[in-house]
Enzyme design. Structure first.
Site, mmCIF file in Angstrom:
data_model
loop_
_atom_site.group_PDB
_atom_site.id
_atom_site.type_symbol
_atom_site.label_atom_id
_atom_site.label_comp_id
_atom_site.label_asym_id
_atom_site.label_seq_id
_atom_site.Cartn_x
_atom_site.Cartn_y
_atom_site.Cartn_z
ATOM 1 N N CYS A 191 -17.123 -2.691 -18.398
ATOM 2 C CA CYS A 191 -17.651 -3.838 -19.144
ATOM 3 C C CYS A 191 -19.162 -3.898 -18.911
ATOM 4 C CB CYS A 191 -16.968 -5.119 -18.689
ATOM 5 S SG CYS A 191 -15.158 -5.051 -18.788
ATOM 6 N N CYS A 245 -9.032 -21.691 -10.376
ATOM 7 C CA CYS A 245 -8.724 -20.381 -10.950
ATOM 8 C C CYS A 245 -8.988 -19.263 -9.945
ATOM 9 C CB CYS A 245 -9.537 -20.141 -12.216
ATOM 10 S SG CYS A 245 -9.046 -18.648 -13.116
ATOM 11 N N CYS A 282 -14.468 -2.678 -9.532
ATOM 12 C CA CYS A 282 -13.576 -2.592 -10.690
ATOM 13 C C CYS A 282 -13.789 -1.260 -11.418
ATOM 14 C CB CYS A 282 -13.843 -3.757 -11.643
ATOM 15 S SG CYS A 282 -12.756 -3.769 -13.088
ATOM 16 N N CYS A 301 -4.976 -18.214 -13.108
ATOM 17 C CA CYS A 301 -5.308 -16.875 -12.626
ATOM 18 C C CYS A 301 -6.046 -16.088 -13.696
ATOM 19 C CB CYS A 301 -4.053 -16.099 -12.226
ATOM 20 S SG CYS A 301 -3.322 -16.615 -10.669
#
Length: 331
Positions: free
Chosen positions: A71, A110, A67, A143
């Protein structure tokens, strides 16, 4: 001066009116000697305004690692030296994961991806995955794909996505200490579009990321203002190689106090135990949390960390006489 728990009993339990930010801070500042009393009140609030049912959910990572965001808690960032590497899950494995999730009694599955936001390839994979799951498994599909444009929100709604998760992560004032590659406001904007499109809003965050008690109360107020259907409460599980890798795990009493405070600040919201609860609370703490305001759990493993065995959580719910929410009740 009125005791905060007496006030909460009258205001929240009897009146159904949430604690405000200042009141939530008073709860967070209570001593350990009041913890059992606080948890008992939070449980009463949960039972009165939500009932005994516990919603069970499983999660799966469609795209892991790599990613571009920073974060500071996340081992899936491509910017850190943490050991998670980029990988994609194929459709057959996605369907199998949904089947296993449904067998546990879960009503929600999810699909998660470690991205800033979805590109066309990812959305195509999600669409194919949802179609394949629907043909074989009776389960609601949620999602969590990062920040969305209006067009992407509309696409997911058209796919029949039931709920969208996008965590605010922490208090608005603390967010710049946690993430610098995007803003809290960008996250909030995605959630507003999701709600407008008719999907359920799921948004919570992680406790124990260096925030003050004042900021923890602010975070509860931020979430109350958003009025999400579900709030997943994570506790920081420090990941090697991340900027928060050396932070201390939140003490169990502090974590339980936060659970109860969030219940009093969000009396009608689904409050879900999510990542980090095992390392922070252990088995006894999990039991206390479910008897202290929690009314939803994630079973099995998380995205990059191990959870408790599915059977352990399900056995605990049986022991506590907490029925698993039935799928037909959610349709």
């Amino acid at each position: 001066m009125t005791d905060i728990l007496d006030l909460a009993r009258e205001q929240v339990l009897d009146g159904g009116v949430a604690l405000d930010q200042a009141q939530t801070l008073q709860v967070l500042q209570l001593g350990d000697d009041r913890l059992d009393e606080l948890l008992a009140l939070a449980h009463e609030v949960r039972m009165k305004w939500n009932g005994p049912d516990v919603e069970v959910e499983g999660i799966i990572s469609l795209k892991t690692g790599g990613c571009p965001e920073d974060c500071h808690f996340c081992s899936q960032s491509g910017l850190f030296t943490s050991p998670v590497r980029s990988a994609w899950l194929d459709i057959p494995n996605l369907v199998e994961a949904a089947k296993q999730t449904a067998k546990s009694g879960a009503t929600e599955f999810c699909i998660v991806a470690a991205v800033r936001g979805p590109d066309a390839r990812l959305l195509a994979q999600v669409a194919a995955g949802i179609e394949a799951i629907r043909s074989e498994v009776d389960i609601q599909i949620a999602c969590s794909l990062g920040m969305l444009t209006q067009e992407q929100v509309d696409q997911l709604a058209a796919m029949g996505v039931h709920r969208y998760n996008h965590n605010l992560e922490t208090a608005r004032s603390h967010f710049p200490n946690v993430v610098t590659t995007h803003t809290w406001e960008e996250r909030r904007s995605t959630l507003e579009m999701v709600r407008a499109a008719g999907m359920e809003v799921c948004s919570g965050g992680i406790l124990g990321m260096g925030e003050s008690l004042e900021q923890r109360a602010e975070f509860a107020a931020n979430l109350a203002e958003l009025n999400p259907h579900e709030v997943p409460l994570n506790f920081l599980n420090p990941r090697p190689g991340t900027p928060f890798g050396d932070l201390e795990v939140l003490p169990a009493t502090e974590a339980l106090r936060a659970v109860a405070a969030f219940r009093l600040a969000l009396p009608r919201t689904m409050l879900r135990f999510a990542g980090g609860s095992e390392i922070t609370l252990g088995d006894l703490g999990a039991k206390k949390g479910i008897l202290g305001g929690i009314n939803a759990v994630i079973v099995g493993n998380y995205l990059t960390t191990l959870g408790r065995p599915v059977e352990t959580d399900l056995d605990l719910l049986v022991e506590l006489q907490m029925p698993i929410k039935a799928l037909n009740a959610t349709l």
